[in-house]
Design a protein around this motif. Sequence first.
Motif, PDB file in Angstrom:
ATOM      1  N   TYR A  70       0.830  -1.208   0.000  1.00 18.53           N
ATOM      2  CA  TYR A  70       0.000   0.000   0.000  1.00 18.53           C
ATOM      3  C   TYR A  70       0.857   1.248   0.000  1.00 18.53           C
ATOM      4  N   ASP A  71       0.232   2.321  -0.441  1.00 16.88           N
ATOM      5  CA  ASP A  71       0.856   3.641  -0.482  1.00 16.88           C
ATOM      6  C   ASP A  71      -0.159   4.631   0.087  1.00 16.88           C
ATOM      7  N   ASP A  72      -0.343   4.595   1.396  1.00 19.01           N
ATOM      8  CA  ASP A  72      -1.340   5.406   2.083  1.00 19.01           C
ATOM      9  C   ASP A  72      -0.985   5.388   3.565  1.00 19.01           C
ATOM     10  N   LEU A  73      -1.732   6.110   4.356  1.00 20.70           N
ATOM     11  CA  LEU A  73      -1.570   6.025   5.801  1.00 20.70           C
ATOM     12  C   LEU A  73      -2.014   4.640   6.263  1.00 20.70           C
ATOM     13  N   THR A  74      -1.275   4.059   7.168  1.00 15.66           N
ATOM     14  CA  THR A  74      -1.593   2.720   7.671  1.00 15.66           C
ATOM     15  C   THR A  74      -3.013   2.666   8.232  1.00 15.66           C
ATOM     16  N   ALA A  75      -3.423   3.673   8.973  1.00 15.45           N
ATOM     17  CA  ALA A  75      -4.763   3.691   9.553  1.00 15.45           C
ATOM     18  C   ALA A  75      -5.839   3.670   8.472  1.00 15.45           C
ATOM     19  N   TYR A 110      -7.983   6.950  12.687  1.00 12.54           N
ATOM     20  CA  TYR A 110      -9.018   5.907  12.663  1.00 12.54           C
ATOM     21  C   TYR A 110      -9.280   5.496  14.104  1.00 12.54           C
ATOM     22  N   GLU A 111     -10.236   6.155  14.739  1.00 11.97           N
ATOM     23  CA  GLU A 111     -10.388   5.994  16.190  1.00 11.97           C
ATOM     24  C   GLU A 111     -10.814   4.600  16.626  1.00 11.97           C
ATOM     25  N   GLU A 112     -11.295   3.779  15.710  1.00 15.79           N
ATOM     26  CA  GLU A 112     -11.699   2.416  16.067  1.00 15.79           C
ATOM     27  C   GLU A 112     -10.545   1.417  16.080  1.00 15.79           C
TER      28      GLU A 112
END
Length: 154
Positions: A70-75, A110-112
């Motif tokens: 992936y190429d994004d924020l992990t969350a 990603y609060e969950e």
Amino acid sequence: MKRIALFPGSFDPFTKGHEDIVLRGLRLFDEVVIGIGRNTRKERYFPLEQMIQLIEGAFDDYPAVRVISYDDLTANVAREIGAKFLLRGLRNTTDFEYENGISQVNRYVYEEVETVFLITSPQLAPISSSIIRDLHRYGQQVDEFLPYQLEKVQ
């Protein structure tokens, strides 16, 4: 509800220490997704596609393990794949300090999501990807540290 954990990292290369965290994570989660993130500050030593194939081969007998890049924020990736957990391994207190900050940011995005830390098995604690890269780069045999075999550098 399926308990999915994302195990993120650059995995350049994926070591027996990483393998140990995944296998132990399978005792806690229904599925572990190994996510190879692109780190814009690092140039890969081992090609991404090669590493994906090697990791997939190492987990052929484990249908609850899959590999993505992936190429994004992990969350954001965790949210996209339905993972409520991030799985991380800690070798020492330095790792904890670094990972603690990242886990707080992931919760902000990603609060969950919850980060689950597993302490590295003692016999695997000295292994790091950077050490393996250096050994390999200079022609040393590294297979005993990896769950697959690499070709030697010429």
